[in-house]
Write a protein that holds these residues in place. Sequence first.
Motif, mmCIF file in Angstrom:
data_model
loop_
_atom_site.group_PDB
_atom_site.id
_atom_site.type_symbol
_atom_site.label_atom_id
_atom_site.label_comp_id
_atom_site.label_asym_id
_atom_site.label_seq_id
_atom_site.Cartn_x
_atom_site.Cartn_y
_atom_site.Cartn_z
ATOM 1 N N SER A 267 -29.653 9.919 -17.689
ATOM 2 C CA SER A 267 -31.029 9.883 -17.166
ATOM 3 C C SER A 267 -31.858 11.043 -17.684
ATOM 4 C CB SER A 267 -31.017 9.853 -15.631
ATOM 5 O OG SER A 267 -30.288 10.952 -15.105
ATOM 6 N N GLY A 268 -31.273 12.222 -17.796
ATOM 7 C CA GLY A 268 -32.005 13.362 -18.334
ATOM 8 C C GLY A 268 -32.315 13.184 -19.803
ATOM 9 N N GLY A 269 -31.352 12.639 -20.546
ATOM 10 C CA GLY A 269 -31.592 12.390 -21.958
ATOM 11 C C GLY A 269 -32.702 11.389 -22.177
ATOM 12 N N ARG A 270 -32.737 10.341 -21.374
ATOM 13 C CA ARG A 270 -33.774 9.314 -21.516
ATOM 14 C C ARG A 270 -35.162 9.893 -21.274
ATOM 15 N NH1 ARG A 270 -35.996 5.877 -17.753
ATOM 16 N NH2 ARG A 270 -34.448 6.477 -16.181
ATOM 17 N N LEU A 271 -35.275 10.805 -20.301
ATOM 18 C CA LEU A 271 -36.581 11.368 -19.968
ATOM 19 C C LEU A 271 -37.024 12.445 -20.943
ATOM 20 C CD1 LEU A 271 -38.921 11.685 -17.795
ATOM 21 C CD2 LEU A 271 -37.552 13.595 -16.929
ATOM 22 N N LEU A 272 -36.119 13.363 -21.298
ATOM 23 C CA LEU A 272 -36.514 14.584 -21.993
ATOM 24 C C LEU A 272 -36.199 14.608 -23.483
ATOM 25 C CD1 LEU A 272 -35.281 17.197 -19.343
ATOM 26 C CD2 LEU A 272 -37.618 16.381 -19.674
ATOM 27 N N LEU A 273 -35.127 13.945 -23.880
ATOM 28 C CA LEU A 273 -34.601 14.191 -25.221
ATOM 29 C C LEU A 273 -35.389 13.541 -26.362
ATOM 30 C CD1 LEU A 273 -32.360 15.895 -26.373
ATOM 31 C CD2 LEU A 273 -30.834 13.917 -26.257
ATOM 32 N N PRO A 274 -35.825 12.279 -26.262
ATOM 33 C CA PRO A 274 -36.471 11.666 -27.438
ATOM 34 C C PRO A 274 -37.673 12.442 -27.966
ATOM 35 C CG PRO A 274 -35.872 9.978 -25.857
ATOM 36 C CD PRO A 274 -35.633 11.294 -25.183
ATOM 37 N N SER A 275 -38.593 12.834 -27.089
ATOM 38 C CA SER A 275 -39.779 13.582 -27.539
ATOM 39 C C SER A 275 -39.387 14.949 -28.084
ATOM 40 C CB SER A 275 -40.774 13.741 -26.396
ATOM 41 O OG SER A 275 -41.288 12.478 -26.001
ATOM 42 N N ALA A 276 -38.399 15.595 -27.435
ATOM 43 C CA ALA A 276 -37.963 16.915 -27.909
ATOM 44 C C ALA A 276 -37.323 16.813 -29.285
ATOM 45 C CB ALA A 276 -36.986 17.529 -26.900
ATOM 46 N N LEU A 277 -36.538 15.765 -29.521
ATOM 47 C CA LEU A 277 -35.917 15.589 -30.825
ATOM 48 C C LEU A 277 -36.968 15.296 -31.891
ATOM 49 C CD1 LEU A 277 -32.710 13.517 -29.980
ATOM 50 C CD2 LEU A 277 -32.868 15.956 -30.491
ATOM 51 N N ALA A 278 -38.007 14.550 -31.524
ATOM 52 C CA ALA A 278 -39.083 14.279 -32.480
ATOM 53 C C ALA A 278 -39.774 15.571 -32.899
ATOM 54 C CB ALA A 278 -40.091 13.308 -31.870
ATOM 55 N N ARG A 279 -39.989 16.483 -31.952
ATOM 56 C CA ARG A 279 -40.596 17.775 -32.279
ATOM 57 C C ARG A 279 -39.671 18.603 -33.166
ATOM 58 N NH1 ARG A 279 -43.277 19.759 -26.502
ATOM 59 N NH2 ARG A 279 -44.333 17.794 -26.029
ATOM 60 N N LEU A 280 -38.381 18.545 -32.873
ATOM 61 C CA LEU A 280 -37.409 19.268 -33.704
ATOM 62 C C LEU A 280 -37.449 18.763 -35.142
ATOM 63 C CD1 LEU A 280 -34.899 21.129 -34.131
ATOM 64 C CD2 LEU A 280 -33.509 19.135 -33.493
ATOM 65 N N MET A 281 -37.452 17.447 -35.323
ATOM 66 C CA MET A 281 -37.433 16.883 -36.666
ATOM 67 C C MET A 281 -38.729 17.168 -37.413
ATOM 68 S SD MET A 281 -34.472 15.743 -37.095
ATOM 69 C CE MET A 281 -34.766 14.974 -38.692
ATOM 70 N N ALA A 282 -39.845 17.275 -36.681
ATOM 71 C CA ALA A 282 -41.110 17.629 -37.324
ATOM 72 C C ALA A 282 -41.061 19.058 -37.855
ATOM 73 C CB ALA A 282 -42.256 17.455 -36.339
ATOM 74 N N ALA A 283 -40.401 19.945 -37.094
ATOM 75 C CA ALA A 283 -40.313 21.356 -37.507
ATOM 76 C C ALA A 283 -39.208 21.588 -38.524
ATOM 77 C CB ALA A 283 -40.076 22.239 -36.278
ATOM 78 N N HIS A 284 -38.122 20.811 -38.442
ATOM 79 C CA HIS A 284 -36.965 20.986 -39.330
ATOM 80 C C HIS A 284 -36.531 19.614 -39.845
ATOM 81 C CE1 HIS A 284 -36.555 25.169 -37.933
ATOM 82 N NE2 HIS A 284 -36.697 24.699 -36.707
ATOM 83 N N PRO A 285 -37.266 19.047 -40.790
ATOM 84 C CA PRO A 285 -37.020 17.657 -41.202
ATOM 85 C C PRO A 285 -35.682 17.422 -41.891
ATOM 86 C CG PRO A 285 -38.672 18.703 -42.616
ATOM 87 C CD PRO A 285 -38.441 19.638 -41.475
ATOM 88 N N ARG A 286 -35.017 18.455 -42.361
ATOM 89 C CA ARG A 286 -33.727 18.268 -43.040
ATOM 90 C C ARG A 286 -32.548 18.411 -42.082
ATOM 91 N NH1 ARG A 286 -33.339 17.874 -48.257
ATOM 92 N NH2 ARG A 286 -31.286 18.877 -48.342
ATOM 93 N N THR A 287 -32.833 18.379 -40.796
ATOM 94 C CA THR A 287 -31.766 18.454 -39.800
ATOM 95 C C THR A 287 -31.062 17.099 -39.682
ATOM 96 O OG1 THR A 287 -33.042 20.078 -38.536
ATOM 97 C CG2 THR A 287 -31.231 18.983 -37.388
ATOM 98 N N VAL A 288 -29.741 17.137 -39.628
ATOM 99 C CA VAL A 288 -28.943 15.934 -39.382
ATOM 100 C C VAL A 288 -28.514 15.962 -37.919
ATOM 101 C CG1 VAL A 288 -26.891 14.621 -40.004
ATOM 102 C CG2 VAL A 288 -28.137 15.914 -41.763
ATOM 103 N N LEU A 289 -29.055 15.043 -37.129
ATOM 104 C CA LEU A 289 -28.832 15.050 -35.686
ATOM 105 C C LEU A 289 -27.672 14.145 -35.288
ATOM 106 C CD1 LEU A 289 -32.486 14.866 -34.313
ATOM 107 C CD2 LEU A 289 -30.863 16.728 -33.941
ATOM 108 N N HIS A 290 -26.929 14.607 -34.290
ATOM 109 C CA HIS A 290 -25.901 13.791 -33.649
ATOM 110 C C HIS A 290 -26.097 13.943 -32.136
ATOM 111 C CE1 HIS A 290 -23.646 13.490 -37.471
ATOM 112 N NE2 HIS A 290 -24.051 14.740 -37.636
ATOM 113 N N VAL A 291 -26.024 12.848 -31.391
ATOM 114 C CA VAL A 291 -26.176 12.880 -29.933
ATOM 115 C C VAL A 291 -24.922 12.303 -29.305
ATOM 116 C CG1 VAL A 291 -27.502 12.043 -27.957
ATOM 117 C CG2 VAL A 291 -28.684 12.699 -30.066
ATOM 118 N N ARG A 292 -24.391 13.022 -28.307
ATOM 119 C CA ARG A 292 -23.210 12.576 -27.564
ATOM 120 C C ARG A 292 -23.574 12.491 -26.090
ATOM 121 N NH1 ARG A 292 -17.941 15.891 -29.577
ATOM 122 N NH2 ARG A 292 -17.098 14.645 -27.865
#
Length: 302
Positions: free
Chosen positions: A100-125
């Motif tokens: 539930s926390g991931g659904r609310l908070l994580l997608p937008s935060a990950l989008a901001r991360l990728m905008a700042a660091h586009p060569r990041t390879v993300l994995h979510v568990r």
Amino acid sequence: MIDVQRLRVLRAVAEHGSFNQAAAVLRLTPSAVSQQVAALERGLGAQVVARSTRGVTLTPAGHIMVGAAESVAAELEHARQQVAELSTGRTQLTVATFTSGGRLLLPSALARLMAAHPRTVLHVREGEPEDTLPLVRQGAVDLALAYHFDGPLPVGPRPGTSLEWTPLLEDPLHVVLPQGHRLVGHDSLDLAELAAEPWVLGCLKTEAYLRRYAEQAGFDPDIRGTTTDYFFARSLVAAGMGISLIPSIALTPEIPGLSTVSLKSPVPIRHIGVAAINGRDRPHVTTLIHALREQATQHNGH
């Protein structure tokens, strides 16, 4: 000098509570595990486990050494990641989260991360805090979005570790009632007013929490169903199976035929935050934590 392999063996013994189970995980014989632990104790001049017919438990010295073992494992994993980044030019980042926390908070935060660091390879568990926080300490994940109820983190820092907890938001639990229920329309309810109600819950930890609060209110809750999904629990409430106790961030998407009512003090609350290893210069982790805090602030402002 302390042997890293012996620390690894001790950590497995601590995790599984017996030489036999640790041996199976490590693909060693129980005798070899026992010898490694005994050699570690001789080198330290202190007992690290207490042996009994029920298994083994850590001594105070053992807790210190397991903390050191986790720190060593985390540092080695961090070094491996740094070497990989040198050869590929890409940063690997693994994030653990509860649903539930991931659904609310994580997608937008990950989008901001990728905008700042586009060569990041993300994995979510996905996982519960008692499973993901040890992974942060061991270096298997870089940070974990997690929660705890009143009291400490489900797996608190051990001596020798540097797990840092950044609070994000408080997530109060609400009573969810089916349409037409006699208590629909109340601004708030005392838990004791729900003593005669059947319950359907969306998390095993919520059940333990409810039982503790219900005991304080003087009743034993009649729990008719437990699930691992808050949406499913709310669906069962809508079907008339009972009422539920749901965190505020898990109240969406809306389900027709339900009503939500706040609880009077003391209000059960989930404390949501993010855990990471302190003291590391990792811009990607810092960026993601800042993005999660901004997302939590936006949620609190609604």
